[in-house]
Scaffold this motif. Sequence first.
Motif, PDB file in Angstrom:
ATOM      1  N   ALA A  70       0.845  -1.194   0.000  1.00  0.00           N
ATOM      2  CA  ALA A  70       0.000   0.000   0.000  1.00  0.00           C
ATOM      3  C   ALA A  70       0.880   1.243   0.000  1.00  0.00           C
ATOM      4  O   ALA A  70       2.046   1.205   0.403  1.00  0.00           O
ATOM      5  CB  ALA A  70      -0.901  -0.007   1.229  1.00  0.00           C
ATOM      6  N   ASN A 157     -11.100  -1.170  -3.727  1.00  0.00           N
ATOM      7  CA  ASN A 157     -10.153  -0.267  -3.060  1.00  0.00           C
ATOM      8  C   ASN A 157     -10.532  -0.188  -1.586  1.00  0.00           C
ATOM      9  O   ASN A 157     -10.926   0.851  -1.066  1.00  0.00           O
ATOM     10  CB  ASN A 157     -10.189   1.116  -3.717  1.00  0.00           C
ATOM     11  CG  ASN A 157      -8.989   1.976  -3.337  1.00  0.00           C
ATOM     12  OD1 ASN A 157      -8.249   1.645  -2.410  1.00  0.00           O
ATOM     13  ND2 ASN A 157      -8.808   3.066  -4.046  1.00  0.00           N
ATOM     14  N   ARG A 160      -9.274   2.617   1.017  1.00  0.00           N
ATOM     15  CA  ARG A 160      -9.907   3.941   0.988  1.00  0.00           C
ATOM     16  C   ARG A 160     -11.387   3.870   1.369  1.00  0.00           C
ATOM     17  O   ARG A 160     -11.925   4.818   1.949  1.00  0.00           O
ATOM     18  CB  ARG A 160      -9.725   4.578  -0.387  1.00  0.00           C
ATOM     19  CG  ARG A 160      -8.286   5.008  -0.653  1.00  0.00           C
ATOM     20  CD  ARG A 160      -8.164   5.825  -1.909  1.00  0.00           C
ATOM     21  NE  ARG A 160      -8.908   7.078  -1.826  1.00  0.00           N
ATOM     22  CZ  ARG A 160      -9.180   7.847  -2.869  1.00  0.00           C
ATOM     23  NH1 ARG A 160      -8.767   7.501  -4.079  1.00  0.00           N
ATOM     24  NH2 ARG A 160      -9.853   8.968  -2.725  1.00  0.00           N
ATOM     25  N   GLN A 233      -4.009  -2.114  -4.263  1.00  0.00           N
ATOM     26  CA  GLN A 233      -4.132  -0.706  -4.643  1.00  0.00           C
ATOM     27  C   GLN A 233      -3.507  -0.451  -6.016  1.00  0.00           C
ATOM     28  O   GLN A 233      -4.069   0.257  -6.853  1.00  0.00           O
ATOM     29  CB  GLN A 233      -3.449   0.149  -3.579  1.00  0.00           C
ATOM     30  CG  GLN A 233      -3.435   1.643  -3.861  1.00  0.00           C
ATOM     31  CD  GLN A 233      -2.681   2.395  -2.774  1.00  0.00           C
ATOM     32  OE1 GLN A 233      -2.313   1.825  -1.742  1.00  0.00           O
ATOM     33  NE2 GLN A 233      -2.434   3.672  -2.989  1.00  0.00           N
TER      34      GLN A 233
END
Length: 306
Positions: A70, A157, A160, A233
């Motif tokens: 990440a 994702n 997030r 990601q």
Amino acid sequence: MEKLVVIVGPTAVGKTATGIALAKKFHGEIISGDSMQVYKGMDIGTAKVTPQEMEGIPHHLIDIKHPDEAFSVAEFQERAKNCIKVINDKHKLPIIVGGTGLYVNSVIYDYDFSSSDGDDQLRDELERYGKEHGNEALHAKLKEIDPESYSELHPNNTRRVIRALEVYYLTGKTIGNRPKQPDISPYDVVVIGLTMDREALYERINLRVDIMINEGLIEEVRALYDRGIRDCQSVQAIGYKEIYSYLNGDLTKVEAVELLKRNSRRYAKRQLTWFRNKMNITWFDMTKGREKKLEEINKFIEGKMF
């Protein structure tokens, strides 16, 4: 006060070449402001500058992560601030070049991420929910409380998605409506924006995608795919997710390439909207006469900084 030049603009507008020209002119070094160029082995799809294109100019924050790792805006900020200090200490000019607006802004205005620290227990609960019920179910939690993040974030994702949920549950505000960061920079900063006629830009984007395919984008993505890189990601980036769909058998090659072009054009439009709404930028239209425009940018920087 440390000096800093920033070059932003939509994908394919010519930021890389402009940054290198400015670095040669002003004895500078370049800091990549792109959230995906940090990943090793992801060169073609991120339009990463080649050693030949660098023309001897040092570049920073490129190839510092593996694709299964990440990379956060807070980490980018910390690393970029350190680069700016080191470059200034050498009496050289740091130039951030990139299109990831939030990352760049976090440095220009020294965002305070400590004020929005998370809650480990809440994050663990959300992560468990995602594992038990799936990414789609976790993503669906955003629909009622933060429809803007829901529409912007891909279900895969998860980092997030969890962050957006966390901010809301902790503050009662959506992640886009947290208290505004200060608009005063700790740097002696000049922010240059590159733009061009939309049709011309879209033609450049379409051509860039064709060149990427010819240069081996599918083979680059296949190498990641064959390594088992999934749901990370890195491979949610435009240029990778579309080819993954092809490799999964969900799209034909032609469909994947056309989708990549469309997504890239839409991304460029979103970038321009973000930059115009969120940043204080001096714009230069690069549609015609790029050499003349570069001279104008040189004079502008000289007048502001030297």
